[in-house]
Scaffold this motif. Structure first.
Motif, PDB file in Angstrom:
ATOM      1  N   ASN A 124       0.835  -1.209   0.000  1.00 30.11           N
ATOM      2  CA  ASN A 124       0.000   0.000   0.000  1.00 30.11           C
ATOM      3  C   ASN A 124       0.868   1.256   0.000  1.00 30.11           C
ATOM      4  O   ASN A 124       0.571   2.233  -0.694  1.00 30.11           O
ATOM      5  CB  ASN A 124      -0.934   0.004   1.212  1.00 30.11           C
ATOM      6  CG  ASN A 124      -2.037  -1.032   1.101  1.00 30.11           C
ATOM      7  OD1 ASN A 124      -2.372  -1.473  -0.004  1.00 30.11           O
ATOM      8  ND2 ASN A 124      -2.602  -1.440   2.226  1.00 30.11           N
ATOM      9  N   VAL A 127       2.431   1.667  -3.516  1.00 25.25           N
ATOM     10  CA  VAL A 127       1.432   2.172  -4.466  1.00 25.25           C
ATOM     11  C   VAL A 127       1.264   3.683  -4.303  1.00 25.25           C
ATOM     12  O   VAL A 127       1.273   4.444  -5.284  1.00 25.25           O
ATOM     13  CB  VAL A 127       0.078   1.456  -4.269  1.00 25.25           C
ATOM     14  CG1 VAL A 127      -1.033   2.166  -5.025  1.00 25.25           C
ATOM     15  CG2 VAL A 127       0.174  -0.001  -4.727  1.00 25.25           C
ATOM     16  N   LYS A 128       1.151   4.099  -3.060  1.00 24.17           N
ATOM     17  CA  LYS A 128       0.992   5.537  -2.774  1.00 24.17           C
ATOM     18  C   LYS A 128       2.232   6.312  -3.206  1.00 24.17           C
ATOM     19  O   LYS A 128       2.132   7.383  -3.823  1.00 24.17           O
ATOM     20  CB  LYS A 128       0.739   5.727  -1.274  1.00 24.17           C
ATOM     21  CG  LYS A 128       0.367   7.143  -0.873  1.00 24.17           C
ATOM     22  CD  LYS A 128       0.016   7.213   0.611  1.00 24.17           C
ATOM     23  CE  LYS A 128      -0.344   8.652   1.006  1.00 24.17           C
ATOM     24  NZ  LYS A 128      -0.683   8.749   2.448  1.00 24.17           N
ATOM     25  N   GLN A 134      -4.619   1.845  -6.845  1.00 23.81           N
ATOM     26  CA  GLN A 134      -4.575   0.458  -6.381  1.00 23.81           C
ATOM     27  C   GLN A 134      -5.067  -0.502  -7.467  1.00 23.81           C
ATOM     28  O   GLN A 134      -4.501  -1.586  -7.653  1.00 23.81           O
ATOM     29  CB  GLN A 134      -5.438   0.311  -5.131  1.00 23.81           C
ATOM     30  CG  GLN A 134      -5.259  -1.011  -4.395  1.00 23.81           C
ATOM     31  CD  GLN A 134      -4.013  -1.042  -3.538  1.00 23.81           C
ATOM     32  OE1 GLN A 134      -3.673  -0.062  -2.902  1.00 23.81           O
ATOM     33  NE2 GLN A 134      -3.330  -2.174  -3.506  1.00 23.81           N
TER      34      GLN A 134
END
Length: 397
Positions: A124, A127-128, A134
């Motif tokens: 996560n 991805v950010k 996502q």
């Protein structure tokens, strides 16, 4: 309908391999009619797999300049994970193998509990950090140091992780909604080298990883060879001294093989430590009585002229060299790639290994250090996913 799907894949692969390319050139290369190609290309553009550049304006020689087609490498992304005995490395890569975000964390801290949660949280974060959505993640490829049942998603035996029959995929599905593919870490690494490294465009490849253990990834006629029980390439179990085996041989770790117990990185450090403990005059005698030296220490000392370290290194390299001769005699690869932790000293190892191979192998073979180095595992995991996952961009290099 099935023929259309096949042709669509062929058109996309043609664009991937030959971009920039025009519709007319695709038609000629694939022997598919121009109207059909045009329909398929339009669909691929609408689905964001392909982009077109140019406006078809007249060139200086007269006539219209064809619009050029390109594969959109940022159409989607794949997570690649390399789970090692000491650290877990993670990347997010685009479809060309360009890493857009990466991180690593120590394995032992999360191995007993919380490994999947940590992978999820780190993913996560990646991805950010990459600034992507996502839903742009197609899925995940994972390399694990052990025998892996790829069909059922089981880690059959991974000694360095203390996993036996561990249901990796079913556990992972509790935390991830996208598809996941797993394989042995060295199988994964050989896929990475064939995709982006020294073995590019080679159809018969051996990737030999020399770390704490010794493993081998095998590609035969462009196909990853796993063996009947997914245990092909367990090169660490080779025997390169039958007399040693007869004289009460004990593996370095439980369930480890002979070759990795005498030529792996941990073995090199251990053998040097034992020799130093018997030599009170050596400057590192005290250190050797307090802690075990590493393979890195051994190579550094050997390079600086230390005779004990040189003796240990030469012995290990000789075992490794004969193991490579045995594997190459059997499989006759186009190229052998040397990777893993010990390959940080690859040039020194290769000099001696090449001499042995040239002396004993019936036919010559190119031997190189890994081009992808520390990224062979994670990019190989991305390659694994792109090969195994059934989709329009499924690769078969």
């Amino acid at each position: 309908m099935q023929m259309k799907s096949i042709n669509k894949k062929r058109v996309l692969q043609c664009i991937q391999e030959h971009a920039p390319i025009s519709r007319a050139e695709i038609s000629a290369k694939l022997s598919i009619s121009k109207p059909t190609v045009s329909i398929l290309v339009d669909e691929l553009i609408q689905e964001h797999w392909v982009v077109e550049k140019g406006n078809g304006e007249a060139s200086s020689q007269g006539g219209r300049r064809p619009i050029q087609l390109y594969f959109d490498e940022q159409a989607a992304y794949v997570a690649g994970i390399d789970i090692g005995g000491t650290k877990v490395k993670m990347v997010i890569s685009d479809l060309s193998g360009t890493i857009v975000s990466q991180c690593n964390f120590p394995t032992n801290q999360y191995l007993e509990q919380g490994l999947m949660i940590q992978i999820r949280d780190k993913l996560n974060h990646l991805v950010k950090h990459a600034g992507i959505k996502q839903e742009a993640i197609l899925g995940m490829g994972v390399g694990v140091p052990g025998i892996t049942d790829t069909v059922n998603g089981l880690i059959v035996d991974a000694p360095s992780l203390n996993w036996m029959n561990y249901p990796f995929i079913s556990e992972a599905k509790k935390y991830f909604s996208f598809p996941i593919h797993i394989d042995n870490d060295v199988n994964v690494a050989v896929l990475g080298e064939q995709w982006l490294g020294r073995a590019k465009n080679k159809r018969n490849v051996l990737f030999i990883s020399v770390g704490t253990g010794i493993g081998c990834g095998i590609i035969i006629d462009n196909q990853l060879y796993r063996g009947t029980t997914n245990a092909a390439g367990e090169m660490g179990y080779m025997v390169t001294n039958k007399n040693d085996m007869r004289q009460n041989f004990h593996p370095l770790f439980q369930r480890y093989g002979y070759l990795e117990s005498v030529a792996g990185g941990k073995s090199i450090g251990k053998q040097l430590t034992l020799k130093l403990q018997k030599n009170r005059e050596h400057p590192l005698f005290k250190k050797a009585t307090e802690t075990e030296l590493s393979a890195k220490d051994a190579f550094f000392l050997a390079k600086s002229g230390d005779l004990l370290a040189r003796q240990v290194i030469d012995e290990a390299i000789e075992h490794l060299g004969f193991g490579i001769v045995n594997a190459a005699c059997l499989l006759n690869p186009e190229v052998i790639i040397l990777g893993g932790g010990v390959s940080q000293s690859a040039e020194e190892i290769l000099f001696h290994v090449r001499k042995l191979v040239d002396q004993y192998l019936p036919s010559s073979v190119d031997i190189y250090p890994s081009q992808l180095a520390d990224n062979a595992g994670v990019l190989g995991a991305v390659s694994l996913f792109l090969r195994e996952h059934e989709s329009i961009i499924r690769h078969s290099w």
